[in-house]
Design a protein around this motif. Structure first.
Motif, mmCIF file in Angstrom:
data_model
loop_
_atom_site.group_PDB
_atom_site.id
_atom_site.type_symbol
_atom_site.label_atom_id
_atom_site.label_comp_id
_atom_site.label_asym_id
_atom_site.label_seq_id
_atom_site.Cartn_x
_atom_site.Cartn_y
_atom_site.Cartn_z
ATOM 1 N N GLY A 23 0.808 -1.186 0.045
ATOM 2 C CA GLY A 23 0.010 -0.032 -0.048
ATOM 3 C C GLY A 23 0.932 1.389 -0.007
ATOM 4 O O GLY A 23 0.544 2.362 -0.640
ATOM 5 N N LEU A 24 2.046 1.134 0.672
ATOM 6 C CA LEU A 24 2.785 2.393 0.687
ATOM 7 C C LEU A 24 3.770 2.452 -0.708
ATOM 8 O O LEU A 24 3.972 3.872 -1.068
ATOM 9 N N VAL A 25 4.220 1.469 -1.257
ATOM 10 C CA VAL A 25 4.985 1.748 -2.464
ATOM 11 C C VAL A 25 4.416 1.557 -3.708
ATOM 12 O O VAL A 25 5.108 1.558 -4.665
ATOM 13 N N ARG A 26 3.436 0.596 -3.698
ATOM 14 C CA ARG A 26 2.895 0.171 -5.097
ATOM 15 C C ARG A 26 3.724 -0.518 -5.906
ATOM 16 O O ARG A 26 3.469 -0.840 -7.122
ATOM 17 N N ASP A 27 4.797 -1.129 -5.424
ATOM 18 C CA ASP A 27 5.797 -1.912 -6.305
ATOM 19 C C ASP A 27 6.269 -3.223 -5.384
ATOM 20 O O ASP A 27 6.457 -3.108 -4.425
ATOM 21 N N THR A 28 5.740 -4.396 -6.134
ATOM 22 C CA THR A 28 5.783 -5.321 -5.325
ATOM 23 C C THR A 28 7.014 -5.671 -4.758
ATOM 24 O O THR A 28 7.568 -6.161 -3.829
ATOM 25 N N GLN A 29 8.160 -5.566 -5.838
ATOM 26 C CA GLN A 29 9.670 -5.764 -5.532
ATOM 27 C C GLN A 29 10.163 -4.797 -4.199
ATOM 28 O O GLN A 29 10.862 -5.301 -3.291
ATOM 29 N N PHE A 30 9.632 -3.665 -4.233
ATOM 30 C CA PHE A 30 10.253 -2.741 -3.329
ATOM 31 C C PHE A 30 9.378 -2.907 -1.972
ATOM 32 O O PHE A 30 9.912 -2.809 -1.077
ATOM 33 N N ALA A 31 8.230 -3.569 -1.999
ATOM 34 C CA ALA A 31 7.497 -3.702 -0.879
ATOM 35 C C ALA A 31 8.141 -4.893 -0.105
ATOM 36 O O ALA A 31 8.353 -4.855 0.968
ATOM 37 N N SER A 66 9.387 6.038 3.685
ATOM 38 C CA SER A 66 9.725 7.366 3.948
ATOM 39 C C SER A 66 11.163 7.709 3.279
ATOM 40 O O SER A 66 11.465 8.485 2.395
ATOM 41 N N ASN A 67 12.175 6.964 3.892
ATOM 42 C CA ASN A 67 13.394 7.289 3.479
ATOM 43 C C ASN A 67 13.581 6.925 1.768
ATOM 44 O O ASN A 67 14.308 7.279 1.415
ATOM 45 N N LEU A 68 12.829 5.556 1.650
ATOM 46 C CA LEU A 68 13.198 5.164 0.192
ATOM 47 C C LEU A 68 12.647 6.421 -0.657
ATOM 48 O O LEU A 68 13.148 6.528 -1.659
ATOM 49 N N ARG A 69 11.295 6.855 -0.275
ATOM 50 C CA ARG A 69 10.582 7.899 -1.187
ATOM 51 C C ARG A 69 11.603 9.144 -1.291
ATOM 52 O O ARG A 69 11.692 9.680 -2.293
ATOM 53 N N ARG A 70 12.185 9.648 -0.233
ATOM 54 C CA ARG A 70 13.171 10.638 -0.158
ATOM 55 C C ARG A 70 14.141 10.463 -1.153
ATOM 56 O O ARG A 70 14.594 11.332 -1.893
ATOM 57 N N GLY A 71 14.944 9.262 -0.950
ATOM 58 C CA GLY A 71 16.114 8.967 -1.580
ATOM 59 C C GLY A 71 15.680 8.932 -3.245
ATOM 60 O O GLY A 71 16.468 9.292 -4.219
ATOM 61 N N GLU A 72 14.615 8.148 -3.593
ATOM 62 C CA GLU A 72 14.126 8.263 -4.966
ATOM 63 C C GLU A 72 13.891 9.982 -5.288
ATOM 64 O O GLU A 72 14.394 10.201 -6.703
#
Length: 83
Positions: A23-31, A66-72
């Motif tokens: 639900g947070l990242v919408r990508d199966t591998q990132f999840a 959140s860290n992943l989104r900021r990094g992206e």
């Protein structure tokens, strides 16, 4: 949490953590990566006292997302400046 094995964590919290991560990242591998990072954090730095383990794990997962989104976002900004 003391004495919990990785199998214990996955068996009791895996489905909920995966659903939250998807639900947070919408990508199966990132999840899946987020869930694995959450397990590693939980096993290397368990909570100091008892309490709501599920909520604690969810907090770790939220912070990792959140860290992943900021990094992206930073990466995308650097790439746009370099172009």
């Amino acid at each position: 949490m003391h004495g919990a094995t990785p199998h214990d964590l996955m068996a009791s919290h895996g489905a909920a953590l995966r659903a939250l991560a998807r639900g947070l990242v919408r990508d199966t591998q990132f999840a899946e990566d987020l869930v694995q990072d959450t397990y590693i954090a939980a096993l290397t730095r368990p909570p100091a006292r008892g309490g709501d383990l599920r909520g604690w794990l969810a907090t770790i997962l939220h912070r990792r997302a959140s860290n992943l989104r900021r990094g992206e976002a930073r990466r995308a900004l650097r790439e746009s400046h370099a172009a």
